[in-house]
Design a protein around this motif. Sequence first.
Motif, PDB file in Angstrom:
ATOM      1  N   GLY A  43       0.834  -1.206   0.000  1.00 38.29           N
ATOM      2  CA  GLY A  43       0.000   0.000   0.000  1.00 38.29           C
ATOM      3  C   GLY A  43       0.864   1.250   0.000  1.00 38.29           C
ATOM      4  N   HIS A  44       1.945   1.195   0.777  1.00 39.36           N
ATOM      5  CA  HIS A  44       2.901   2.310   0.837  1.00 39.36           C
ATOM      6  C   HIS A  44       3.525   2.563  -0.541  1.00 39.36           C
ATOM      7  CE1 HIS A  44       6.602   4.471   1.896  1.00 39.36           C
ATOM      8  NE2 HIS A  44       7.283   3.475   1.366  1.00 39.36           N
ATOM      9  N   VAL A  45       3.817   1.506  -1.278  1.00 37.41           N
ATOM     10  CA  VAL A  45       4.362   1.664  -2.638  1.00 37.41           C
ATOM     11  C   VAL A  45       3.351   2.415  -3.514  1.00 37.41           C
ATOM     12  CG1 VAL A  45       4.932   0.392  -4.759  1.00 37.41           C
ATOM     13  CG2 VAL A  45       5.957  -0.297  -2.571  1.00 37.41           C
ATOM     14  N   GLY A  46       2.095   1.998  -3.442  1.00 38.31           N
ATOM     15  CA  GLY A  46       1.053   2.685  -4.213  1.00 38.31           C
ATOM     16  C   GLY A  46       0.915   4.139  -3.790  1.00 38.31           C
ATOM     17  N   PHE A  48       3.203   6.043  -2.422  1.00 37.31           N
ATOM     18  CA  PHE A  48       4.355   6.829  -2.836  1.00 37.31           C
ATOM     19  C   PHE A  48       4.213   7.263  -4.291  1.00 37.31           C
ATOM     20  CE2 PHE A  48       8.686   7.747  -4.102  1.00 37.31           C
ATOM     21  CZ  PHE A  48       9.315   8.199  -2.952  1.00 37.31           C
ATOM     22  N   HIS A  49       3.756   6.350  -5.151  1.00 36.32           N
ATOM     23  CA  HIS A  49       3.492   6.713  -6.555  1.00 36.32           C
ATOM     24  C   HIS A  49       2.474   7.855  -6.608  1.00 36.32           C
ATOM     25  CE1 HIS A  49       5.498   3.666  -9.026  1.00 36.32           C
ATOM     26  NE2 HIS A  49       5.098   2.705  -8.214  1.00 36.32           N
ATOM     27  N   GLU A 120      10.348   8.712 -12.346  1.00 35.82           N
ATOM     28  CA  GLU A 120      11.583   7.925 -12.210  1.00 35.82           C
ATOM     29  C   GLU A 120      11.849   7.599 -10.744  1.00 35.82           C
ATOM     30  OE1 GLU A 120      14.368  10.368 -14.552  1.00 35.82           O
ATOM     31  OE2 GLU A 120      14.212   8.775 -16.049  1.00 35.82           O
ATOM     32  N   LEU A 121      11.574   8.577  -9.872  1.00 40.12           N
ATOM     33  CA  LEU A 121      11.766   8.358  -8.440  1.00 40.12           C
ATOM     34  C   LEU A 121      10.822   7.263  -7.927  1.00 40.12           C
ATOM     35  CD1 LEU A 121      12.888   9.232  -5.617  1.00 40.12           C
ATOM     36  CD2 LEU A 121      10.992  10.885  -5.532  1.00 40.12           C
ATOM     37  N   SER A 122       9.560   7.350  -8.283  1.00 39.29           N
ATOM     38  CA  SER A 122       8.599   6.412  -7.687  1.00 39.29           C
ATOM     39  C   SER A 122       8.749   5.009  -8.278  1.00 39.29           C
ATOM     40  CB  SER A 122       7.166   6.939  -7.795  1.00 39.29           C
ATOM     41  OG  SER A 122       6.732   6.982  -9.116  1.00 39.29           O
ATOM     42  N   GLU A 126       9.608   1.716  -5.949  1.00 40.18           N
ATOM     43  CA  GLU A 126       8.971   0.386  -6.005  1.00 40.18           C
ATOM     44  C   GLU A 126      10.028  -0.695  -6.189  1.00 40.18           C
ATOM     45  OE1 GLU A 126       5.396   0.072  -8.296  1.00 40.18           O
ATOM     46  OE2 GLU A 126       5.193  -2.081  -7.893  1.00 40.18           O
ATOM     47  N   ASP A 127      11.040  -0.435  -7.039  1.00 39.58           N
ATOM     48  CA  ASP A 127      12.135  -1.407  -7.220  1.00 39.58           C
ATOM     49  C   ASP A 127      12.763  -1.780  -5.875  1.00 39.58           C
ATOM     50  OD1 ASP A 127      11.919  -1.380 -10.016  1.00 39.58           O
ATOM     51  OD2 ASP A 127      13.440   0.188 -10.257  1.00 39.58           O
ATOM     52  N   MET A 128      12.998  -0.777  -5.033  1.00 37.33           N
ATOM     53  CA  MET A 128      13.630  -1.046  -3.736  1.00 37.33           C
ATOM     54  C   MET A 128      12.727  -1.905  -2.854  1.00 37.33           C
ATOM     55  SD  MET A 128      15.156   2.669  -2.793  1.00 37.33           S
ATOM     56  CE  MET A 128      15.860   3.646  -4.112  1.00 37.33           C
ATOM     57  N   HIS A 129      11.435  -1.615  -2.902  1.00 36.83           N
ATOM     58  CA  HIS A 129      10.525  -2.426  -2.090  1.00 36.83           C
ATOM     59  C   HIS A 129      10.376  -3.831  -2.663  1.00 36.83           C
ATOM     60  CE1 HIS A 129       9.252   0.173   1.173  1.00 36.83           C
ATOM     61  NE2 HIS A 129       9.378   1.187   0.328  1.00 36.83           N
TER      62      HIS A 129
END
Length: 426
Positions: A43-46, A48-49, A120-122, A126-129
């Motif tokens: 959910g945090h990934v979503g 952040f986007h 690009e940041l978001s 997601e890649d990191m998560h």
Amino acid sequence: MEVLAAQLRDARKHTRRLTDDLSNEQLMGPMLPIVNPVLWEIGHVGWFHEYWTLRHAHGQAPILDRADRLWNSSTVAHTTRWDLDLPDRNGVFGYMTDVLGRQLDRLDGGIDGPARYFYELSIRHEDMHVEALAYTRQTLGYARPEHRGSAAAQGAGAWSGDVDVPGGRWQLGSTPADGFVFDNEKWGHEVAIAPFRIAKAPVTNDEFAAFVDVDGYRTQEFWSAAGWAWRERAAAERPAYWLERDGGRWTWRRYEKVEPLAPHAPVMFVNWYEAEAWCRWAKRRLPTEAEWEAAAIGEPVAGGLALADGKRRWPWGEAEPDAALANLDFASDEPYDVAALAAGDSAFGCRQMIGNVWEWTASDFVPFAGFSADPYEDYSQPWFGTRKVLRGGSWATSARIARPGYRNFFTPDRNDVIAGFRTCAL
Ligand SMILES: [Fe+2]
């Protein structure tokens, strides 16, 4: 725009592959300081986007009223993340899909340069998560994720020995020519490097086992004061997932199963203190991050007596990474033997500098001179001075993240991340 859309879909494909099969119970999991509840994390990934692209870059209103209160990692304390009124799994996946759909619509219509930065940041966030989800499954003993990769490069064997890297001036850090970079890489600045010898490959399971077998974990002289304090606190007798010697070979817990350790694969899931102790026992040392970078992407001048000006984009040259050059992006879901991927060697003959396992360096994670935080202010700044730098990426790292200049950072006690180490001669 199509590139960004493809990258958004690619990152999400990995997120779903690592989470779709988990039960509702597994999506919550136990409260541990080193993991997030998976349901919270995705959910945090979503969020952040949504926060950085749809809301910050495009000025849209929030989709969910309570999203900031649930998923802003800067304000939602870690220990509280198990007790929030999170939507259920369909609600969370639905929210993520909703955000992604709106991003794809915006990209379809075209976006400007400033907005591009936040996409690009978001995507990289997601890649990191995604990588964190991979090692969270290991930490919690969940099933090995469904996997499409091959083990074609397995069984390549050992790759021992050192190479010489000449000294000279080195531009440590990234430059605007590197494209998207994080604030802690800014900017390239000159440092002096003395000549050094560095291993062609990371330390293997077999090489690490030799230290375990001589009671290295019970011999205080091999450990720094802080390392020994960690060892006592953790009651560590061997790397975290190692179990026992069985017929001459060490076994370990891999995801939910017991398996033999691959003798010539790089040791992984060891922390900085364990790397430091191994080095003391072996009369070796960790490279500084400048040395690591020079060994990875430096070139010698003609005659080989000094470092040339300039650096390669990747250890092997300019070509983008692929499966013959580096074990990234889940090309495999485990590290290859250290002799594999010869085509990816650096100019000095160092192998697997990119991919396979992250490599701890001797360096503290500190800002470069002139540092100023980028818009996501809590990315680097809160962590300076308490972490060690890792370089190079692992089999679970996106090629977008695992550029040679990328500085990863973890506290020296973290043995749950996909990290090993490479050493230098004293
Ligand atoms: Fe995050």
